[in-house]
Write an enzyme that holds these catalytic residues in place. Sequence first.
Site, mmCIF file in Angstrom:
data_model
loop_
_atom_site.group_PDB
_atom_site.id
_atom_site.type_symbol
_atom_site.label_atom_id
_atom_site.label_comp_id
_atom_site.label_asym_id
_atom_site.label_seq_id
_atom_site.Cartn_x
_atom_site.Cartn_y
_atom_site.Cartn_z
ATOM 1 N N GLU A 1 -26.288 14.660 4.950
ATOM 2 C CA GLU A 1 -27.481 15.511 4.986
ATOM 3 C C GLU A 1 -27.529 16.362 6.246
ATOM 4 O O GLU A 1 -27.876 17.548 6.194
ATOM 5 C CB GLU A 1 -28.762 14.672 4.911
ATOM 6 C CG GLU A 1 -28.886 13.813 3.688
ATOM 7 C CD GLU A 1 -28.369 12.386 3.912
ATOM 8 O OE1 GLU A 1 -27.249 12.221 4.467
ATOM 9 O OE2 GLU A 1 -29.062 11.451 3.514
ATOM 10 N N HIS B 1 -23.858 12.445 9.241
ATOM 11 C CA HIS B 1 -24.233 12.076 7.877
ATOM 12 C C HIS B 1 -24.181 13.330 7.007
ATOM 13 O O HIS B 1 -24.328 14.454 7.497
ATOM 14 C CB HIS B 1 -25.648 11.506 7.841
ATOM 15 C CG HIS B 1 -25.771 10.145 8.433
ATOM 16 N ND1 HIS B 1 -26.810 9.311 8.113
ATOM 17 C CD2 HIS B 1 -25.000 9.454 9.317
ATOM 18 C CE1 HIS B 1 -26.683 8.175 8.775
ATOM 19 N NE2 HIS B 1 -25.586 8.244 9.522
ATOM 20 N N CYS C 1 -31.638 8.235 5.214
ATOM 21 C CA CYS C 1 -32.088 7.316 6.253
ATOM 22 C C CYS C 1 -33.174 8.019 7.088
ATOM 23 O O CYS C 1 -33.503 9.184 6.850
ATOM 24 C CB CYS C 1 -30.906 6.906 7.134
ATOM 25 S SG CYS C 1 -30.265 8.248 8.173
ATOM 26 N N CYS D 1 -31.938 11.265 8.764
ATOM 27 C CA CYS D 1 -31.708 12.379 7.842
ATOM 28 C C CYS D 1 -33.002 12.948 7.278
ATOM 29 O O CYS D 1 -33.136 14.168 7.171
ATOM 30 C CB CYS D 1 -30.749 11.939 6.738
ATOM 31 S SG CYS D 1 -29.086 11.656 7.385
#
Length: 177
Positions: free
Chosen positions: A73, A71, A101, A104
């Site tokens: 992040e 992801h 999420c 993250c």
Amino acid sequence: MAGRIKPKHGMTETPNSSSQFDERWMQEALVEAERAAEAGEVPVGAVIVHDGRIVGRGRNQMEGLSDPTAHAEILAVTAAANALKSWRLDGTTVYVTLEPCVMCIGAIFNARVSRLVFAAHDPKRGAVGSVIDLSEEERLNHHLEVSSGPLREESAGLLKTFFEELRKRARATDKTS
């Protein structure tokens, strides 16, 4: 405040009055999101700022890396930790185009990030207010300042366009099969 009941004690909503500083850095995160979209990835981008400069960048790369943890992040946190030569990212701000999420926000907490600014809420997976709010969990040993809203429409629009195109391609494939 679409998708949000009310800001909680550590969160501020800044949809129309975000600072120029936040918009400047969020624009950089949006560039990363656009790069993700160009690569066929879900268009989410992140940058991490420390002392007025970007120390980490990331964009979704789950498909390209075949990695469910790739992801924006997570990749930005790793890049920032490498740049600062420390896993502790005290004094940094994460700018991300979509609400983090659970995975993250966990990485952001573990890295001891001081501030999080996200553009658009994520009503399906958001862990900073939309589905669950881990930033308000008092039992956790780290807390950070959270703001949302800068470039919300641009970020949400990029996601909407990406998924519309994805559905369109899927329908076209179904018709040719």
